[in-house]
Structures are given as C-alpha cells and as structure tokens.
Design a protein around this motif. Structure first.
Motif, PDB file in Angstrom:
ATOM      1  N   PHE A 114       9.385 -26.416  44.082  1.00 15.33           N
ATOM      2  CA  PHE A 114       8.656 -25.271  44.623  1.00 15.33           C
ATOM      3  C   PHE A 114       8.864 -25.171  46.120  1.00 15.33           C
ATOM      4  O   PHE A 114       9.267 -26.133  46.768  1.00 15.33           O
ATOM      5  N   ARG A 115       8.590 -23.990  46.656  1.00 15.80           N
ATOM      6  CA  ARG A 115       8.638 -23.814  48.104  1.00 15.80           C
ATOM      7  C   ARG A 115       7.231 -23.739  48.664  1.00 15.80           C
ATOM      8  O   ARG A 115       6.311 -23.253  48.024  1.00 15.80           O
ATOM      9  N   GLU A 116       7.105 -24.255  49.879  1.00 14.91           N
ATOM     10  CA  GLU A 116       5.795 -24.279  50.516  1.00 14.91           C
ATOM     11  C   GLU A 116       5.809 -23.326  51.717  1.00 14.91           C
ATOM     12  O   GLU A 116       6.774 -23.318  52.479  1.00 14.91           O
ATOM     13  N   PHE A 117       4.761 -22.532  51.839  1.00 16.02           N
ATOM     14  CA  PHE A 117       4.686 -21.564  52.930  1.00 16.02           C
ATOM     15  C   PHE A 117       3.352 -21.660  53.656  1.00 16.02           C
ATOM     16  O   PHE A 117       2.309 -21.853  53.027  1.00 16.02           O
ATOM     17  N   GLN A 118       3.422 -21.468  54.947  1.00 23.75           N
ATOM     18  CA  GLN A 118       2.201 -21.426  55.764  1.00 23.75           C
ATOM     19  C   GLN A 118       1.816 -19.971  56.023  1.00 23.75           C
ATOM     20  O   GLN A 118       2.605 -19.224  56.601  1.00 23.75           O
ATOM     21  N   VAL A 119       0.593 -19.612  55.619  1.00 29.66           N
ATOM     22  CA  VAL A 119       0.079 -18.269  55.860  1.00 29.66           C
ATOM     23  C   VAL A 119      -1.104 -18.374  56.820  1.00 29.66           C
ATOM     24  O   VAL A 119      -1.985 -19.217  56.635  1.00 29.66           O
ATOM     25  N   VAL A 120      -1.118 -17.522  57.834  1.00 27.59           N
ATOM     26  CA  VAL A 120      -2.209 -17.557  58.809  1.00 27.59           C
ATOM     27  C   VAL A 120      -3.010 -16.256  58.693  1.00 27.59           C
ATOM     28  O   VAL A 120      -2.431 -15.166  58.705  1.00 27.59           O
ATOM     29  N   VAL A 121      -4.326 -16.389  58.540  1.00 27.48           N
ATOM     30  CA  VAL A 121      -5.209 -15.225  58.419  1.00 27.48           C
ATOM     31  C   VAL A 121      -5.857 -14.987  59.786  1.00 27.48           C
ATOM     32  O   VAL A 121      -6.601 -15.831  60.286  1.00 27.48           O
ATOM     33  N   LEU A 122      -5.538 -13.833  60.377  1.00 29.01           N
ATOM     34  CA  LEU A 122      -5.972 -13.541  61.736  1.00 29.01           C
ATOM     35  C   LEU A 122      -6.770 -12.244  61.784  1.00 29.01           C
ATOM     36  O   LEU A 122      -6.579 -11.363  60.948  1.00 29.01           O
ATOM     37  N   GLY A 123      -7.606 -12.126  62.800  1.00 30.07           N
ATOM     38  CA  GLY A 123      -8.365 -10.893  62.993  1.00 30.07           C
ATOM     39  C   GLY A 123      -9.654 -11.198  63.733  1.00 30.07           C
ATOM     40  O   GLY A 123     -10.014 -12.361  63.914  1.00 30.07           O
ATOM     41  N   ALA A 124     -10.334 -10.135  64.142  1.00 25.82           N
ATOM     42  CA  ALA A 124     -11.572 -10.279  64.915  1.00 25.82           C
ATOM     43  C   ALA A 124     -12.628 -11.031  64.100  1.00 25.82           C
ATOM     44  O   ALA A 124     -12.560 -11.075  62.872  1.00 25.82           O
ATOM     45  N   GLY A 125     -13.601 -11.587  64.783  1.00 25.62           N
ATOM     46  CA  GLY A 125     -14.713 -12.265  64.114  1.00 25.62           C
ATOM     47  C   GLY A 125     -15.486 -11.268  63.253  1.00 25.62           C
ATOM     48  O   GLY A 125     -15.703 -10.125  63.664  1.00 25.62           O
ATOM     49  N   GLY A 126     -15.863 -11.681  62.051  1.00 24.61           N
ATOM     50  CA  GLY A 126     -16.729 -10.868  61.208  1.00 24.61           C
ATOM     51  C   GLY A 126     -16.020  -9.857  60.317  1.00 24.61           C
ATOM     52  O   GLY A 126     -16.670  -9.132  59.560  1.00 24.61           O
ATOM     53  N   VAL A 127     -14.687  -9.807  60.363  1.00 23.24           N
ATOM     54  CA  VAL A 127     -13.976  -8.808  59.534  1.00 23.24           C
ATOM     55  C   VAL A 127     -13.858  -9.236  58.070  1.00 23.24           C
ATOM     56  O   VAL A 127     -13.534  -8.422  57.201  1.00 23.24           O
ATOM     57  N   GLY A 128     -14.095 -10.533  57.805  1.00 22.51           N
ATOM     58  CA  GLY A 128     -14.056 -11.004  56.415  1.00 22.51           C
ATOM     59  C   GLY A 128     -12.905 -11.933  56.087  1.00 22.51           C
ATOM     60  O   GLY A 128     -12.549 -12.101  54.923  1.00 22.51           O
ATOM     61  N   LYS A 129     -12.354 -12.577  57.094  1.00 21.62           N
ATOM     62  CA  LYS A 129     -11.224 -13.498  56.864  1.00 21.62           C
ATOM     63  C   LYS A 129     -11.607 -14.641  55.912  1.00 21.62           C
ATOM     64  O   LYS A 129     -10.858 -14.967  54.990  1.00 21.62           O
ATOM     65  N   SER A 130     -12.779 -15.236  56.155  1.00 18.88           N
ATOM     66  CA  SER A 130     -13.194 -16.371  55.317  1.00 18.88           C
ATOM     67  C   SER A 130     -13.523 -15.907  53.903  1.00 18.88           C
ATOM     68  O   SER A 130     -13.178 -16.572  52.929  1.00 18.88           O
ATOM     69  N   CYS A 131     -14.169 -14.745  53.779  1.00 15.37           N
ATOM     70  CA  CYS A 131     -14.509 -14.221  52.452  1.00 15.37           C
ATOM     71  C   CYS A 131     -13.247 -13.871  51.669  1.00 15.37           C
ATOM     72  O   CYS A 131     -13.161 -14.148  50.473  1.00 15.37           O
ATOM     73  N   LEU A 132     -12.263 -13.279  52.322  1.00 12.38           N
ATOM     74  CA  LEU A 132     -11.001 -12.951  51.646  1.00 12.38           C
ATOM     75  C   LEU A 132     -10.295 -14.219  51.184  1.00 12.38           C
ATOM     76  O   LEU A 132      -9.795 -14.295  50.058  1.00 12.38           O
ATOM     77  N   THR A 133     -10.264 -15.213  52.055  1.00 13.59           N
ATOM     78  CA  THR A 133      -9.588 -16.469  51.728  1.00 13.59           C
ATOM     79  C   THR A 133     -10.280 -17.138  50.541  1.00 13.59           C
ATOM     80  O   THR A 133      -9.626 -17.595  49.604  1.00 13.59           O
ATOM     81  N   ALA A 134     -11.616 -17.173  50.558  1.00 10.49           N
ATOM     82  CA  ALA A 134     -12.364 -17.815  49.469  1.00 10.49           C
ATOM     83  C   ALA A 134     -12.177 -17.057  48.160  1.00 10.49           C
ATOM     84  O   ALA A 134     -12.065 -17.673  47.095  1.00 10.49           O
ATOM     85  N   GLN A 135     -12.132 -15.732  48.239  1.00 10.17           N
ATOM     86  CA  GLN A 135     -11.906 -14.956  47.017  1.00 10.17           C
ATOM     87  C   GLN A 135     -10.535 -15.250  46.447  1.00 10.17           C
ATOM     88  O   GLN A 135     -10.362 -15.385  45.243  1.00 10.17           O
ATOM     89  N   PHE A 136      -9.553 -15.366  47.327  1.00 14.10           N
ATOM     90  CA  PHE A 136      -8.212 -15.634  46.828  1.00 14.10           C
ATOM     91  C   PHE A 136      -8.100 -17.052  46.270  1.00 14.10           C
ATOM     92  O   PHE A 136      -7.611 -17.257  45.166  1.00 14.10           O
ATOM     93  N   VAL A 137      -8.586 -18.011  47.011  1.00 13.94           N
ATOM     94  CA  VAL A 137      -8.386 -19.418  46.636  1.00 13.94           C
ATOM     95  C   VAL A 137      -9.318 -19.846  45.504  1.00 13.94           C
ATOM     96  O   VAL A 137      -8.882 -20.491  44.553  1.00 13.94           O
ATOM     97  N   HIS A 138     -10.587 -19.501  45.609  1.00 13.34           N
ATOM     98  CA  HIS A 138     -11.578 -20.012  44.645  1.00 13.34           C
ATOM     99  C   HIS A 138     -12.143 -18.951  43.714  1.00 13.34           C
ATOM    100  O   HIS A 138     -12.977 -19.270  42.871  1.00 13.34           O
ATOM    101  N   LYS A 139     -11.764 -17.703  43.907  1.00 15.11           N
ATOM    102  CA  LYS A 139     -12.319 -16.597  43.125  1.00 15.11           C
ATOM    103  C   LYS A 139     -13.837 -16.583  43.196  1.00 15.11           C
ATOM    104  O   LYS A 139     -14.525 -16.427  42.179  1.00 15.11           O
ATOM    105  N   GLU A 140     -14.345 -16.760  44.386  1.00 12.32           N
ATOM    106  CA  GLU A 140     -15.804 -16.678  44.506  1.00 12.32           C
ATOM    107  C   GLU A 140     -16.209 -15.894  45.746  1.00 12.32           C
ATOM    108  O   GLU A 140     -15.491 -15.870  46.744  1.00 12.32           O
TER     109      GLU A 140
END
Ligand code: GDP
Ligand code: MG
Length: 167
Positions: free
Chosen positions: A1-27
C-alpha cells in the motif's frame, strides 16, 4: 500500500476536527477542544488500490511558524476548510494556500476546498458561486460538506486521495 500525509487546514471553528472524526470514526462529536492538534490513520481502498492516510487535524496553535513549515513540507495533500456561514474563514484560505505553494515550491499541490456546515443553509453567508470562482481560479475542486449530517465527507477525502495517487 501507499501512505499519504493529508493536512486539514482552516480557521478555528470551521469544523476541521468534526470533519476528521466523521471521516475516521464515523461519529459526530458536538464539541472538541479547539487547541488539540492530532493525527489519525485511516486505511482505504481507492480504485482497487490500498492506501493509508495519515491525517493531521491542525489547530492553528503553533507557537513557531517553523512547526507549520514542517507539516506543510511533509503534507502531500491539503484540505482547505472554511464555513459557509463565515466569509472571513474563506478569506483566510488565500494566505494558507500561498504558504503551502511557497513551502512546497510548486504550483500543482493536491488541494481540495471544503465549504463546511452546509446543513446551516439558513445561515449561509458565502454564496456557492463565490467559492466556486476561487476553486476555478486555483484549479482545485470545491465541495460543500457537512460534518454534522456526514454530507460529502468521504467524497472530500477520496478526491484528495485520487489527486495524491496521480501526483
Ligand atoms: P475546528 O476548530 O475547525 O476543529 O472546528 P470543530 O470541528 O471543533 O467545530 C467547531 C464548531 O462547529 C463545533 O461547535 C461543532 O459542533 C460545529 N460544527 C462543525 N462542523 C459542523 C457542521 O458541519 N455543521 C454544523 N451545524 N456545525 C458544525
Ligand atoms: Mg479542531
């Protein structure tokens, strides 16, 4: 497999952590510590190829910009996230993109522009056409997403993944 680094960027409060959690943990988690910066691994199969994404959910709390330089240098794909309820969060993406291109020293870096909080249509302050114009100018795809309703969450990560596989 190939491994890739993805960086989630943007202003505070836009939902970066919520998007990441939805993608990774479906929650859906209503509230995150805005100062926490963490990375997550996710295995996926894209077009028959196995990839491992290492996703860095940034928090913009770096004391030294040299830390930001490091993850921008290591990042192979970038999600530039704003909130459709906040025009200033869209404006902030210009500077972030410039920094990425400067540090990577190339123009063709895999990027996806994400207009999050699309479920808050009644509070929309960024017309879709405005974000789409920027997307065309930058040659980067634009998705409207909602971490809350899990709309376009997988699509955004699949798109960046395909771009990195091509790069
Ligand atoms: P971050 O600072 O970019 O990591 O933002 P968070 O992921 O911590 O989210 C900030 C706030 O926005 C929290 O109160 C979330 O519940 C809310 N939020 C995040 N994504 C969405 C979304 O898609 N829709 C709605 N309505 N609220 C969201
Ligand atoms: Mg966060």
């Amino acid at each position: 497999f190939r491994e890739f680094q993805v960086v989630v960027l943007g202003a505070g409060g836009v939902g970066k952590s919520c998007l990441t959690a939805q993608f990774v943990h479906k929650e859906w988690i209503e509230s995150y510590d805005p100062t926490i910066e963490d990375s997550y691994q996710k295995h996926m199969t894209i077009d028959g190829r196995q990839v491992v994404l290492e996703i860095l959910d940034t928090a913009g709390t770096e004391q030294f910009t040299s830390m930001r330089d490091v993850y921008m240098k290591n990042g192979q794909g970038f999600l530039l996230v704003f909130s459709i309820t906040s025009p200033s969060s869209l404006s902030e993406l210009h500077g972030l993109r410039e920094e990425i291109l400067r540090i990577k020293d190339r123009e063709d870096v895999p990027l996806v522009i994400v207009g999050n909080k699309a479920d808050l249509e009644d509070q929309r302050q960024v017309p879709r056409s405005k974000a789409f114009g920027i997307s065309q100018q930058w040659g980067a795809p634009y998705y409207e997403a909602s971490a809350r309703t899990r709309t376009n969450v997988d699509e955004v990560f699949i798109d960046i993944c395909r771009q990195m596989l091509r790069a």
